[in-house]
Design an enzyme around this catalytic site. Structure first.
Site, PDB file in Angstrom:
ATOM      1  N   ASN A 282       0.793  -1.058   0.071  1.00  0.00           N
ATOM      2  CA  ASN A 282      -0.064  -0.086   0.252  1.00  0.00           C
ATOM      3  C   ASN A 282       0.910   1.235   0.029  1.00  0.00           C
ATOM      4  O   ASN A 282       1.631   1.410   0.896  1.00  0.00           O
ATOM      5  CB  ASN A 282      -0.820  -0.245   1.253  1.00  0.00           C
ATOM      6  CG  ASN A 282      -2.124   1.182   1.324  1.00  0.00           C
ATOM      7  OD1 ASN A 282      -2.292   1.597   0.103  1.00  0.00           O
ATOM      8  ND2 ASN A 282      -2.481   1.329   2.333  1.00  0.00           N
TER       9      ASN A 282
ATOM     10  N   ASP B 280      10.081   2.094   2.635  1.00  0.00           N
ATOM     11  CA  ASP B 280       8.769   1.624   3.315  1.00  0.00           C
ATOM     12  C   ASP B 280       9.018   0.244   3.620  1.00  0.00           C
ATOM     13  O   ASP B 280       7.952  -0.403   3.221  1.00  0.00           O
ATOM     14  CB  ASP B 280       7.722   1.938   2.208  1.00  0.00           C
ATOM     15  CG  ASP B 280       6.084   1.548   2.876  1.00  0.00           C
ATOM     16  OD1 ASP B 280       6.196   1.272   4.024  1.00  0.00           O
ATOM     17  OD2 ASP B 280       5.043   1.702   2.206  1.00  0.00           O
TER      18      ASP B 280
ATOM     19  N   GLY C  98       2.454  -5.097   2.282  1.00  0.00           N
ATOM     20  CA  GLY C  98       4.013  -4.453   2.663  1.00  0.00           C
ATOM     21  C   GLY C  98       4.955  -5.381   2.334  1.00  0.00           C
ATOM     22  O   GLY C  98       4.643  -6.458   1.811  1.00  0.00           O
TER      23      GLY C  98
HETATM   24  O1  DOR Z   1       2.315  -1.540   2.385  1.00  0.00           O
HETATM   25  C1  DOR Z   1       2.460  -0.885   3.443  1.00  0.00           C
HETATM   26  N1  DOR Z   1       2.648  -1.209   4.554  1.00  0.00           N
HETATM   27  N2  DOR Z   1       2.038   0.462   3.532  1.00  0.00           N
HETATM   28  C2  DOR Z   1       1.781   1.042   4.537  1.00  0.00           C
HETATM   29  O2  DOR Z   1       1.221   2.391   4.288  1.00  0.00           O
HETATM   30  C3  DOR Z   1       1.888   0.639   5.697  1.00  0.00           C
HETATM   31  C4  DOR Z   1       2.907  -0.635   5.714  1.00  0.00           C
HETATM   32  C5  DOR Z   1       2.997  -1.527   7.179  1.00  0.00           C
HETATM   33  O3  DOR Z   1       2.811  -0.695   8.160  1.00  0.00           O
HETATM   34  O4  DOR Z   1       2.814  -2.596   6.874  1.00  0.00           O
END
Ligand code: DOR
Length: 403
Positions: free
Chosen positions: A252, A279, A294
């Site tokens: 995300n 990220d 993520g």
């Molecule tokens: O892919 C993502 N993982 N996007 C995010 O904004 C949060 C993150 C997470 O904390 O796992």
């Protein structure tokens, strides 16, 4: 402690020359050729020395979800990826909404003594999107606030946070996602909140940093804002540059289309992108199966970017250094990110001529979640040096006890 690195190709955002780096008392003391010192020597013939990388956007999950990552495993992963400083997001359990949690993280990182850690505080208390009164109590240790993982839905709440951020000199890192639109169209969700946050930043005059920009339209908004002189910076993530939606992987913002990738790269080339940030979002295999978003990315971020951007001829290694070291250092007000006399001796030794195949089982991170598993990448991190001390050595795998 002294160290002389000899015969390296020394590269940062503005230099590319063959020479030596002499490190003393943790700082870059002398640069030149044919330096001769009575101390430990590292022969870097055929290799590149660059400023170590600085990540503006990292999740170490500590406190609360240390089965996914903790400050030690995250720091080891960062060091293995060539990073010596990270900015941790606040979506821990509990969320980081107080100086008490900041202190816990900073104390633990000091004890581990591997990399520099900055802990961001949430924009809204407990990431609930309602109350920003905790921002009043933040002291100088906090330079950035973010509700990353979620957008701040209420515009008045975001406005109040920005007013306070401006007053306190904090950078507001926006996870731009109008969640009420996510189920309709994730692009719309990103584009609308990017525009809103820029509009609020213009009104308040605060420093807005837009995280993980992934769509062409959101990047266009950032570019227009920059052209107008609004105080906006932005980052893009390696996976949004190297992959498209053809790769089925949950992250995300989502992996986007070829056209978006091309536009992000164009924006990089034209100087509109301030930083590449990982990220790094470690999750267990079980949580991924349940749909967690993520990618565990900090260990291979440089190689992904080198392979996609530099090896394919889009940008120079100098430019990549600017995006991964110089600019993030400036944004975090760190005295590093360039190979300059008087700067902290945070460096990375890289073999840019060698390839490797990603095997997430070898990650130092507890998160093995990556769509890059089995992919061949170019650019191998051989050593990471923090204040003149080797904190990662590919030959030793863990340089923590090598003082
Ligand atoms: O892919 C993502 N993982 N996007 C995010 O904004 C949060 C993150 C997470 O904390 O796992």
């Amino acid at each position: 402690m002294e160290l002389l690195i000899k015969n390296a190709r020394i590269i940062d955002s503005s230099q590319d020359f063959k020479g030596d780096v002499y490190i003393k008392n943790g700082i870059i003391y002398e640069l030149g050729t044919y330096l001769d010192k009575n101390c430990e020597v590292l022969d870097a013939e055929g290799l590149v020395i660059m400023p170590a990388f600085i990540d503006l956007h990292t999740h170490f999950r500590d406190p609360g979800q240390t089965y996914k990552e903790d400050i030690l495993s995250g720091s080891l992963a960062a060091a293995a990826g060539g990073y010596t400083a990270v900015n941790l997001m606040a979506n821990t359990v509990p969320a980081c909404s107080s100086m008490e949690t900041v202190k816990y993280v900073l104390d633990k990182s000091k004890e581990i003594n591997l990399i520099d850690i900055h802990q961001a505080v949430s924009i809204t208390r407990d990431l609930k999107g309602e109350d920003v009164s905790h921002l009043e109590s933040l002291d100088y240790k906090v330079k950035a606030i973010s509700d990353d993982g979620r957008g701040v839905a209420n515009s008045k709440v975001m406005l109040d946070a920005m007013v306070k951020a401006k007053e306190k000199g904090l950078m507001v890192i926006s996870h731009a996602e109008s969640e009420e639109l996510t189920a309709v169209d994730t692009r719309l969700a990103e584009n609308t909140m990017t525009w809103r946050d820029i509009t609020l930043a213009k009104f308040t005059g605060c420093h807005l940093h837009v995280a993980h920009v992934s769509t062409k339209e959101a990047m266009k908004s950032v570019i227009e804002a920059k052209q107008e002189g609004i105080k906006v910076t932005c980052e893009v993530a390696p996976h949004h540059l190297a992959l498209t939606s053809k790769t089925a992987y949950k992250v995300n913002p989502p992996l986007r289309e070829e056209e978006d990738v091309e536009y992000l790269i164009k924006a990089i080339k034209e100087g509109y992108v301030d930083a590449i940030a990982t990220d790094h979002a470690p999750h267990t295999a079980e949580d991924k199966l349940k749909g967690a978003n993520g990618i565990s990315g900090i260990e291979i971020a440089f190689s992904v970017c080198f392979t996609k951007l530099v090896d394919e001829g889009y940008i120079s290694l100098n430019k990549l250094s600017e995006l991964m070291s110089k600019n993030p250092a400036k944004l975090m007000k760190f005295n590093k990110g360039e190979v300059k006399i008087g700067y902290e001796a945070d460096l990375v030794l890289v073999d840019i001529n060698n390839k490797f195949t990603v095997n997430s089982a070898d990650f130092k991170s507890k998160g093995k979640n990556t769509p890059f598993d089995g992919k061949e990448l170019k650019g191998v991190i051989l050593k990471t040096i923090k204040s003149g001390r080797v904190i990662y050595d590919k030959q030793n795998e863990d340089g923590r006890h090598k003082d």
